[in-house]
Scaffold this motif. Structure first.
Motif, PDB file in Angstrom:
ATOM      1  N   HIS B  39     -40.552  11.573 -97.226  1.00  0.00           N
ATOM      2  CA  HIS B  39     -39.506  12.001 -98.168  1.00  0.00           C
ATOM      3  C   HIS B  39     -38.933  13.367 -97.827  1.00  0.00           C
ATOM      4  N   ASP B  55     -34.893  16.667 -95.661  1.00  0.00           N
ATOM      5  CA  ASP B  55     -35.339  15.622 -96.588  1.00  0.00           C
ATOM      6  C   ASP B  55     -34.411  14.422 -96.512  1.00  0.00           C
ATOM      7  N   ASN B  59     -34.501  14.233-102.742  1.00  0.00           N
ATOM      8  CA  ASN B  59     -35.461  15.177-103.298  1.00  0.00           C
ATOM      9  C   ASN B  59     -34.794  16.424-103.852  1.00  0.00           C
ATOM     10  N   GLU B  99     -45.918  10.603-105.258  1.00  0.00           N
ATOM     11  CA  GLU B  99     -45.744  11.489-104.100  1.00  0.00           C
ATOM     12  C   GLU B  99     -47.086  12.038-103.648  1.00  0.00           C
TER      13      GLU B  99
END
Lengths: 223, 144
Positions: B39, B55, B59, B99
């Protein structure tokens, strides 16, 4: 230079600079400078209060929340962190990372960690008469911890803040500024401010002074 | 400009990243890590400054705070390792519901923070991080 206090020894390079000597990060692609300023000083002296005041006062320049790692008793456990953008100098965006260290004596190793890569220091001294010794011991610990990164307290940008000056109105015994100067700053000869982190006088001035000194120390790199 | 370190009169050093060097770093982060489904990936120094970050566009993390905390965390864990007689812990990984964060030392001065989800296995991520690290070490080498 022989120091009367015995801890202000000038740094002598010994060749192991690569490991510890990094200072600010300059990004030529984004034209950005990141610089780390640490508020140091004895416990309950007002380091966190300084950052809280800055956070409140300069909210528009701070895009994130202030990060604090505290104990339940509201004492700083690891550090406080506040990133602030102060605009452009010589075409570079200047991004200052403000940190505090935990002031309590037992957190010496944590203080050393936070000092890694520091570019400028604000020493927040406690003006309370009963805290005279703690100020001197904390300054000595700062000198020792900087030396562990091969940096000298004599050379790093440094500003003193004599905090809690407002308490004199409440009849609380304070150290005269002349005593603080003599105890802490007689050889360093750094700029100093009489301040009240809680009420605000000279908090912003302290921060502006250390930022100017720190950026000035980088001037040769900002071509 | 081909300089990377600058020493001033006091012997202090500033780390200067040239546009070419940063482009190389970005290419490594993008090709070795983002392209496999990570990510976000951020290269920081041990003082908590961000060198480069990439990224996947989804994000909105506060990366400056994350970098400060990651550097502090890494320092704290290294000190813990020393206390029990280890030089360092080689794997630093925090698992979340959606995450996960993986920290990896690149050199004594630089740290790679990778944020990834369930799509990427930890084993595969470690392999890719190791490959990226090898390349980053060369790019970050003084005078390269």
């Amino acid at each position: 230079m022989e120091s009367r206090l015995g801890f202000l020894k000038p740094f002598e390079p010994n060749g192991s600079q690569e490991r510890f000597g990094f200072m600010a990060i300059i990004n030529l692609k984004k034209k950005e400078v990141q610089s780390k300023i640490v508020y140091y000083g004895p416990g309950r002296g007002g380091k966190t209060t300084n950052l809280e005041y800055v956070y409140k006062k300069f909210r528009s320049r701070i895009q994130t929340e202030m990060v604090t790692i505290k104990t339940h008793g509201d004492r700083t456990l690891f550090f406080d962190f506040l990133p602030i953008q102060i605009g452009t100098i010589r075409g570079y965006d200047i991004r200052i990372q403000l940190y505090t260290v935990p002031g309590q004596v037992k957190y010496e190793s944590t203080r050393r960690l936070v000092l890694r890569g520091v570019d400028g220091i604000v020493f927040v001294a406690d003006s309370l008469a009963v805290r005279r010794k703690e100020n001197v011991l904390s300054l000595k610990s700062l000198a020792d911890n900087l030396a562990s990164y091969k940096k000298s307290i004599l050379e790093i940008p440094l500003v003193f803040q004599y905090n809690k000056r407002d308490l004199t109105d409440d009849g609380i015994p304070l150290l005269p500024v002349e005593w603080l100067e003599q105890d802490l700053n007689s050889e360093l000869k750094a700029p100093y401010f009489e301040a009240s982190a809680l009420k605000g006088p000279n908090v912003a001035q302290t921060m502006k002074k250390i930022i100017l000194m720190t950026i000035d120390s980088l001037r040769n790199d900002l071509t | 400009m081909d300089k990377q370190y600058i020493s001033d009169a006091d012997g202090q050093r500033t780390y200067i990243f040239t546009p070419a060097q940063l482009s190389e770093i970005e290419a490594v982060l993008a090709e070795d890590l983002l392209d496999v489904g990570v990510h976000s990936v951020t290269l920081i120094d041990m003082a908590g400054n961000i060198i480069s970050t990439m990224d996947n566009g989804d994000n909105k993390h506060d990366l400056y705070s994350l970098a400060a905390l990651a550097a502090g965390n890494f320092g704290a864990v290294s000190t813990m390792a020393n206390l029990i007689g280890e030089e360092e812990f080689s794997l630093l990984f925090h698992k979340g519901n959606k995450e996960n964060i993986h920290f990896s030392k690149v050199t004594d001065e630089f740290l790679l923070i990778t944020i990834f989800g369930k799509e990427v296995s930890l084993g595969f991520l470690r392999l890719k991080v190791a490959e990226a690290t090898e390349k980053l070490v060369i790019i970050l080498k003084p005078g390269s």
